[in-house]
Design an enzyme around this catalytic site. Structure first.
Site, PDB file in Angstrom:
ATOM      1  N   GLY A 186     -20.503  14.489-120.555  1.00 26.81           N
ATOM      2  CA  GLY A 186     -20.957  13.203-120.034  1.00 26.81           C
ATOM      3  C   GLY A 186     -20.200  12.768-118.787  1.00 26.81           C
ATOM      4  O   GLY A 186     -20.781  12.225-117.842  1.00 26.81           O
ATOM      5  N   GLU A 195     -25.499  15.281-124.261  1.00 26.55           N
ATOM      6  CA  GLU A 195     -24.710  15.556-125.472  1.00 26.55           C
ATOM      7  C   GLU A 195     -23.938  16.844-125.207  1.00 26.55           C
ATOM      8  O   GLU A 195     -24.502  17.819-124.719  1.00 26.55           O
ATOM      9  CB  GLU A 195     -25.668  15.696-126.663  1.00 26.55           C
ATOM     10  CG  GLU A 195     -25.096  16.342-127.909  1.00 26.55           C
ATOM     11  CD  GLU A 195     -23.908  15.597-128.507  1.00 26.55           C
ATOM     12  OE1 GLU A 195     -24.006  14.388-128.749  1.00 26.55           O
ATOM     13  OE2 GLU A 195     -22.859  16.262-128.718  1.00 26.55           O
ATOM     14  N   GLN A 251     -16.118  21.369-132.015  1.00 30.06           N
ATOM     15  CA  GLN A 251     -15.598  20.577-133.137  1.00 30.06           C
ATOM     16  C   GLN A 251     -16.100  21.129-134.467  1.00 30.06           C
ATOM     17  O   GLN A 251     -17.016  21.943-134.506  1.00 30.06           O
ATOM     18  CB  GLN A 251     -16.046  19.113-132.968  1.00 30.06           C
ATOM     19  CG  GLN A 251     -17.548  18.946-132.844  1.00 30.06           C
ATOM     20  CD  GLN A 251     -17.975  17.671-132.113  1.00 30.06           C
ATOM     21  OE1 GLN A 251     -17.229  16.713-132.049  1.00 30.06           O
ATOM     22  NE2 GLN A 251     -19.182  17.673-131.563  1.00 30.06           N
ATOM     23  N   ASP A 285     -22.559   6.540-126.909  1.00 31.64           N
ATOM     24  CA  ASP A 285     -22.555   6.713-128.362  1.00 31.64           C
ATOM     25  C   ASP A 285     -21.624   7.880-128.660  1.00 31.64           C
ATOM     26  O   ASP A 285     -22.063   8.973-129.012  1.00 31.64           O
ATOM     27  CB  ASP A 285     -23.994   6.991-128.816  1.00 31.64           C
ATOM     28  CG  ASP A 285     -24.116   7.132-130.319  1.00 31.64           C
ATOM     29  OD1 ASP A 285     -23.087   7.038-131.024  1.00 31.64           O
ATOM     30  OD2 ASP A 285     -25.236   7.364-130.795  1.00 31.64           O
ATOM     31  N   SER A 286     -20.334   7.639-128.488  1.00 29.36           N
ATOM     32  CA  SER A 286     -19.353   8.722-128.501  1.00 29.36           C
ATOM     33  C   SER A 286     -18.608   8.790-129.822  1.00 29.36           C
ATOM     34  O   SER A 286     -18.634   7.861-130.629  1.00 29.36           O
ATOM     35  CB  SER A 286     -18.338   8.492-127.389  1.00 29.36           C
ATOM     36  OG  SER A 286     -17.610   7.310-127.665  1.00 29.36           O
ATOM     37  N   ASP A 336     -26.684  12.992-133.096  1.00 27.81           N
ATOM     38  CA  ASP A 336     -27.395  12.840-134.370  1.00 27.81           C
ATOM     39  C   ASP A 336     -28.819  12.337-134.180  1.00 27.81           C
ATOM     40  O   ASP A 336     -29.660  12.516-135.034  1.00 27.81           O
ATOM     41  CB  ASP A 336     -26.611  11.922-135.309  1.00 27.81           C
ATOM     42  CG  ASP A 336     -26.287  10.574-134.662  1.00 27.81           C
ATOM     43  OD1 ASP A 336     -27.203   9.747-134.489  1.00 27.81           O
ATOM     44  OD2 ASP A 336     -25.113  10.352-134.323  1.00 27.81           O
TER      45      ASP A 336
END
Lengths: 286, 286
Positions: free
Chosen positions: B140, B108, B33, B157-158, B88
């Protein structure tokens, strides 16, 4: 290709929410402020005063549900209401759903807001023909000076604390409202936002002034995406009724009123504020 | 006069939130990304992935408080945690405040997110040296296939349900999470927003899939101004613990953890959803 037309509201000097505009319907200067109504693909029609979004057709139900149904679910019998501001008619529309209300004195400073909303936002300005309405075009601060022990509920549906709405955030005004309320009266107001620093400072001042005037003040919140940060506060100030302890969910639900945002579980939830908001509000109180 | 630099996130085709940018710190394409970090006067540093705001320094505490402390205040003893996404480091930071947690498997997909956040967002990526962390760079969905009856808590936490995060919103994935949880395990996830139509449709689908997999699913909300509409949802899915009935405010408060958004009154409040949100979620469930 047609022109791209965007409206932008600056939430502070360095942040802005933009809405694509498909058509401008109203762009005028009244005696008091700039009034604009335009159409957007996302929000439907949007009303701005002095460039600030007052409501959108998409989410006006949130603000109007929360400023009216929260106090109406607490006070056991509201008969006389004073509505200050709210010229778009949304608060009036929600008040008129309660048959026990006998009279609504509505004091709006700017008759042009009413005129333009009746013409271009008829689903919001839907109750101006209600026979219980006593519509007065005047300054709310001056009007409220001359009333004592009269109202069960005062709703302050004002613009922000500068320009024509400024006097509706003063200690004098809150004191006059206190006197105009009956012994078990309730005042609710739009209480700004806790997020961007200038708004947060206003919220702190409003809370400070309300708590200096009323024995019981609680702040509640709603998600209003068209307002800066989407996190908006309302003030509940009372001489007697506590918004949680004296709230009767069964009584309100027995009315059978359908509301798209408000419900009696949310009534309790909306008074539970984030820690940083509680700290902000309490930082102004001695 | 220096150039005016603005970042804009489109919340739908016709609505955008703009933030003034003072400095670009990271602008790179990873294997997965586009990763960007820039500085703004209002929000401090801002992390975007594929052009969408993931966090800002000003309000990241809200998201991270709500995704971690809500389940931690319900489950009586969390020892093993699976954290999926969250590169993060903010969710990890909050988890590491609980001494009873013995191991955190963090999966992650993109090591570059971790690298850039450790460098440019050190107050968020603050717990990567915690000895309980087992950091795995992997997908994941694939990771969770190989675990059974292992975790007390799974935190998803996507990013949004397209691009690298897409598989983390599938029925298969939720089924694998169910199997990977212990008999009293809890899953929480970021659950999109109810407001703009495309986000609302995703929220509806997530709820539909969670309720098809878990016996107990509740949705809660927070005010997150940097996300589209500012109204964000989280999912709480459980095999046993109810987020309200099994929640022990006294136990959590006895920990003495200071949190700027979360508190135990708000814990109860955040599960009280507006009527239109309840209707949206339930419209997808048979």
């Amino acid at each position: 290709m047609a022109k791209e037309l965007w409206f932008a509201e600056y939430h502070d000097d360095n942040t802005r929410l933009g809405m694509r505009v498909t058509r401008e319907l109203v762009a005028m200067q009244s005696e008091f402020q700039a009034i604009e109504i335009f159409e957007t693909p996302t929000f439907g029609r949007v009303l701005t005063l002095d460039g600030l979004v007052m409501l959108t057709e998409k989410d006006e139900f949130i603000y109007h549900d929360m400023i009216i149904h929260v106090p109406m679910a607490v006070h056991p019998k509201v008969q006389n209401v004073l509505l200050i501001g709210g010229g778009d008619g949304g608060s009036l529309r929600e008040l008129c759903r309660y048959p026990e209300i006998e009279q609504i004195d509505m004091v709006e400073i700017d008759s042009e807001v009413v005129n333009q909303c009746r013409r271009f936002l008829p689903q919001v300005a839907a109750a101006y023909d209600d026979p219980r309405l006593n519509l007065i075009f005047a300054d709310g601060l001056k009007f409220v000076r001359h009333n004592t022990d009269k109202y069960d509920l005062i709703v302050i549906d004002s613009t922000d604390p500068f320009g024509p709405g400024e006097s509706l955030f003063t200690k004098e005004f809150y004191g006059n409202c206190h006197r105009a309320l009956r012994a078990d009266g309730i005042l609710v107001n739009q209480h700004e936002s806790p997020y961007y620093p200038a708004d947060a400072e206003e919220a702190r001042l409003i809370y400070q002034r309300l708590t200096a005037t009323f024995p019981l003040v609680r702040v509640y919140q709603a998600h209003i995406p068209c307002y800066p940060s989407g996190h908006w506060l309302f003030g509940f100030a009372s001489k007697r009724w506590d918004p949680l302890q004296d709230f009767d969910a069964e009584r309100w639900n027995a009315r059978g009123l359908y509301t798209r945002y408000y419900n009696t579980d949310l009534h309790t939830g909306c008074f539970q504020l984030p820690t940083y908001v509680k700290e902000l509000l309490e930082s102004g109180v001695e």
